[in-house]
Motif scaffolding. Structure first.
Motif, PDB file in Angstrom:
ATOM      1  N   GLY A 214      33.955  37.872  44.318  1.00 14.95           N
ATOM      2  CA  GLY A 214      33.961  39.184  44.926  1.00 14.95           C
ATOM      3  C   GLY A 214      33.285  40.215  44.053  1.00 14.95           C
ATOM      4  N   ARG A 215      33.388  41.458  44.500  1.00 14.82           N
ATOM      5  CA  ARG A 215      32.821  42.607  43.789  1.00 14.82           C
ATOM      6  C   ARG A 215      33.968  43.549  43.445  1.00 14.82           C
ATOM      7  NH1 ARG A 215      30.754  47.862  45.100  1.00 14.82           N
ATOM      8  NH2 ARG A 215      28.847  48.381  43.937  1.00 14.82           N
TER       9      ARG A 215
ATOM     10  N   ARG B  85      45.918  53.960  23.162  1.00 14.70           N
ATOM     11  CA  ARG B  85      44.506  54.278  22.916  1.00 14.70           C
ATOM     12  C   ARG B  85      43.656  53.046  22.637  1.00 14.70           C
ATOM     13  NH1 ARG B  85      42.982  54.015  17.710  1.00 14.70           N
ATOM     14  NH2 ARG B  85      41.146  55.309  18.109  1.00 14.70           N
ATOM     15  N   LYS B  86      44.294  51.917  22.326  1.00 13.47           N
ATOM     16  CA  LYS B  86      43.519  50.709  22.067  1.00 13.47           C
ATOM     17  C   LYS B  86      43.138  49.974  23.349  1.00 13.47           C
ATOM     18  CE  LYS B  86      42.916  50.659  17.703  1.00 13.47           C
ATOM     19  NZ  LYS B  86      41.545  50.768  17.184  1.00 13.47           N
ATOM     20  N   ARG B  87      43.754  50.348  24.458  1.00 13.54           N
ATOM     21  CA  ARG B  87      43.513  49.633  25.702  1.00 13.54           C
ATOM     22  C   ARG B  87      42.718  50.502  26.667  1.00 13.54           C
ATOM     23  NH1 ARG B  87      48.995  47.220  27.946  1.00 13.54           N
ATOM     24  NH2 ARG B  87      47.524  45.928  29.095  1.00 13.54           N
ATOM     25  N   GLN B  88      41.968  49.825  27.514  1.00 15.77           N
ATOM     26  CA  GLN B  88      41.320  50.465  28.640  1.00 15.77           C
ATOM     27  C   GLN B  88      42.114  50.104  29.897  1.00 15.77           C
ATOM     28  OE1 GLN B  88      38.356  52.418  28.195  1.00 15.77           O
ATOM     29  NE2 GLN B  88      38.994  52.144  26.073  1.00 15.77           N
ATOM     30  N   ALA B  89      41.860  50.830  30.983  1.00 14.20           N
ATOM     31  CA  ALA B  89      42.592  50.562  32.218  1.00 14.20           C
ATOM     32  C   ALA B  89      41.784  51.062  33.405  1.00 14.20           C
ATOM     33  CB  ALA B  89      43.957  51.255  32.194  1.00 14.20           C
ATOM     34  N   VAL B  90      42.058  50.494  34.572  1.00 13.61           N
ATOM     35  CA  VAL B  90      41.550  51.076  35.814  1.00 13.61           C
ATOM     36  C   VAL B  90      42.356  52.336  36.069  1.00 13.61           C
ATOM     37  CG1 VAL B  90      41.374  50.762  38.309  1.00 13.61           C
ATOM     38  CG2 VAL B  90      40.733  48.899  36.764  1.00 13.61           C
ATOM     39  N   VAL B  91      41.661  53.462  36.191  1.00 10.60           N
ATOM     40  CA  VAL B  91      42.352  54.756  36.305  1.00 10.60           C
ATOM     41  C   VAL B  91      41.903  55.477  37.574  1.00 10.60           C
ATOM     42  CG1 VAL B  91      42.693  55.003  33.824  1.00 10.60           C
ATOM     43  CG2 VAL B  91      40.595  55.867  34.859  1.00 10.60           C
ATOM     44  N   ALA B  92      42.802  56.270  38.111  1.00  7.82           N
ATOM     45  CA  ALA B  92      42.502  57.005  39.343  1.00  7.82           C
ATOM     46  C   ALA B  92      41.666  58.239  39.085  1.00  7.82           C
ATOM     47  CB  ALA B  92      43.821  57.402  40.027  1.00  7.82           C
TER      48      ALA B  92
ATOM     49  N   HIS C  11      30.701  41.848  39.340  1.00  8.67           N
ATOM     50  CA  HIS C  11      30.639  40.812  40.374  1.00  8.67           C
ATOM     51  C   HIS C  11      31.119  39.507  39.745  1.00  8.67           C
ATOM     52  CE1 HIS C  11      27.982  43.307  43.008  1.00  8.67           C
ATOM     53  NE2 HIS C  11      27.617  43.811  41.848  1.00  8.67           N
ATOM     54  N   TYR C  12      31.856  38.705  40.512  1.00  9.92           N
ATOM     55  CA  TYR C  12      32.267  37.408  39.980  1.00  9.92           C
ATOM     56  C   TYR C  12      32.230  36.358  41.087  1.00  9.92           C
ATOM     57  CZ  TYR C  12      36.920  38.014  42.118  1.00  9.92           C
ATOM     58  OH  TYR C  12      37.954  38.184  42.993  1.00  9.92           O
ATOM     59  N   ARG C  13      31.973  35.119  40.672  1.00  8.24           N
ATOM     60  CA  ARG C  13      31.988  33.998  41.616  1.00  8.24           C
ATOM     61  C   ARG C  13      32.668  32.806  40.951  1.00  8.24           C
ATOM     62  NH1 ARG C  13      27.471  30.396  40.901  1.00  8.24           N
ATOM     63  NH2 ARG C  13      25.940  31.193  39.405  1.00  8.24           N
ATOM     64  N   VAL C  14      33.220  31.961  41.792  1.00  5.73           N
ATOM     65  CA  VAL C  14      33.971  30.804  41.311  1.00  5.73           C
ATOM     66  C   VAL C  14      33.009  29.666  40.980  1.00  5.73           C
ATOM     67  CG1 VAL C  14      35.643  29.030  41.963  1.00  5.73           C
ATOM     68  CG2 VAL C  14      36.037  31.430  42.596  1.00  5.73           C
TER      69      VAL C  14
ATOM     70  N   ALA D  86      41.827  41.382  34.940  1.00  8.11           N
ATOM     71  CA  ALA D  86      43.281  41.577  34.892  1.00  8.11           C
ATOM     72  C   ALA D  86      43.743  42.442  36.063  1.00  8.11           C
ATOM     73  CB  ALA D  86      43.683  42.213  33.560  1.00  8.11           C
ATOM     74  N   HIS D  87      42.930  43.416  36.445  1.00 11.17           N
ATOM     75  CA  HIS D  87      43.255  44.280  37.589  1.00 11.17           C
ATOM     76  C   HIS D  87      43.320  43.466  38.885  1.00 11.17           C
ATOM     77  CE1 HIS D  87      43.465  47.970  39.894  1.00 11.17           C
ATOM     78  NE2 HIS D  87      42.410  47.624  40.596  1.00 11.17           N
ATOM     79  N   GLN D  88      42.510  42.386  38.965  1.00  6.75           N
ATOM     80  CA  GLN D  88      42.536  41.476  40.113  1.00  6.75           C
ATOM     81  C   GLN D  88      43.648  40.436  39.997  1.00  6.75           C
ATOM     82  OE1 GLN D  88      40.366  43.428  42.056  1.00  6.75           O
ATOM     83  NE2 GLN D  88      39.797  41.451  42.916  1.00  6.75           N
ATOM     84  N   ARG D  89      44.486  40.567  38.993  1.00  2.54           N
ATOM     85  CA  ARG D  89      45.530  39.578  38.677  1.00  2.54           C
ATOM     86  C   ARG D  89      44.925  38.218  38.347  1.00  2.54           C
ATOM     87  NH1 ARG D  89      50.348  41.196  43.016  1.00  2.54           N
ATOM     88  NH2 ARG D  89      50.480  43.382  42.376  1.00  2.54           N
ATOM     89  N   LEU D  90      43.787  38.282  37.671  1.00  4.36           N
ATOM     90  CA  LEU D  90      43.100  37.093  37.188  1.00  4.36           C
ATOM     91  C   LEU D  90      42.769  37.284  35.702  1.00  4.36           C
ATOM     92  CD1 LEU D  90      40.610  36.635  40.177  1.00  4.36           C
ATOM     93  CD2 LEU D  90      42.629  35.223  39.710  1.00  4.36           C
TER      94      LEU D  90
END
Length: 323
Positions: free
Chosen positions: A186-187, A199-206, A215-218, A245-249
């Motif tokens: 998916g994308r 501060r050491k971590r990044q995250a998906v933020v609103a 993009h990723y493929r299996v 990690a946000h995709q639970r992968l």
């Protein structure tokens, strides 16, 4: 002679649930990733890096909610020194280098990690790189990510390569081994910014994050894990690790975003051991393509998976075939 200045480093992090039970030196390497693992081990032994305010051993397990605190006074040089560190040069001409970085090599010196880096190695390989910003380095790989990087050897080449990165015309593909079994690729389009509390971590933020697209493929599925290929449109810090990690992968072996190892039912002993002991995030920069900054020719390079990821895939296949 280079001038030295003193600098006091004071940092503290609460151990996230994903790191509970890790060795102190492993958790410290993930949380204080500006510093080399060996430097952190020495600070643990000296008592400069403490566990809940107490001295501990590098192998001590970290409990839930523990605080790792670092207090150290450093002497920093205002110039970096060349060091005879072996480099795998994939391509070289008078404008650029393409290198295959091993896992464990920090790209750029930072406070407390002023030696043993890719930059120090580059200055030994080519002393003229000292005249360029960051010794010609135009993009980074995380310390424990292996694979291909391009380095400029002239200011004009550095400017041109940075412009290509900003225009998203540099092609970058990575192989990763993740926990979970997606039905398809998916994308992922999700902005990335600094984690609100670490501060050491990044995250998906609103709000306030930078645009980020992966993009990723299996490539191959196993009973509880998947070999995927990721292509970057953008190049944010920890982008693939955060997005997957946000995709639970989450990536196998990622102490910052990976969570606890998850085993499929009836996992073989070999699989249990390799997942428990895997030394770093299973991420490798396998392909790099860009236009030569002078000739305009499109250059493309590929890099084979390192041995530890090959071994991981073999063990996952054996577990799959045994059921």
């Amino acid at each position: 002679m280079s001038q030295t200045i003193s600098q006091t480093i004071e940092q503290a992090h609460i151990v996230p649930d994903a790191m509970i039970g890790l060795r102190l030196d492993q958790a410290a390497a993930a949380l204080f990733d500006d510093f080399s693992r060996e430097r952190l081990k020495s600070w643990i032994r000296e008592g400069a890096l403490t566990l809940d305010g107490q001295r501990a051993q590098p192998k001590s397990p970290v409990p839930s909610g523990a605080t790792l605190a670092l207090h150290v006074v450093l002497e920093e040089r205002d110039s970096w020194q060349p060091e005879a560190i072996e480099l795998e040069i994939v391509f070289a001409d008078d404008q650029l280098l393409v290198i295959n970085k091993p896992a464990g090599l920090v790209v750029h010196p930072a406070a407390g990690n002023e030696s043993g880096t890719l930059l120090n190695a580059l200055l030994h390989y080519d002393a003229t790189l000292a005249t360029l910003p960051r010794a010609g380095i135009v993009h980074r790989l995380d310390k424990d990510t292996s694979g291909l990087m391009v380095v400029a050897r002239t200011l004009a080449a550095q400017t041109a390569l940075v412009e290509q990165l900003q225009a998203r015309s540099v092609k970058r593909e990575y192989d990763a081994v993740v926990t979970g079994t997606p039905i398809a690729g998916g994308r992922i389009e999700a902005p990335i910014g600094r984690h609100p509390s670490d501060r050491k971590r990044q995250a998906v933020v609103a709000h306030g994050g930078k645009p980020a697209v992966t993009h990723y493929r299996v490539l191959e599925r196993f009973r509880g894990h998947t070999h995927v290929r990721c292509r970057l449109e953008t190049g944010r810090t920890h982008q693939i690790r955060v997005h997957m990690a946000h995709q639970r992968l989450p990536l196998i072996g990622d102490p910052l975003y990976g969570g606890r190892p998850r085993l499929p039912p009836g996992a073989t002993e070999a699989l249990k051991e390799v997942l428990r002991e895997f030394p770093r995030q299973a991420l490798h920069a396998r392909r790099l393509a860009f236009d030569h900054p002078v000739s305009g020719e499109t250059l493309a390079f590929s890099s084979e998976l390192p041995d530890e990821i090959y071994m991981l895939l073999d063990v996952l296949r054996e577990d799959r075939e045994s059921h």
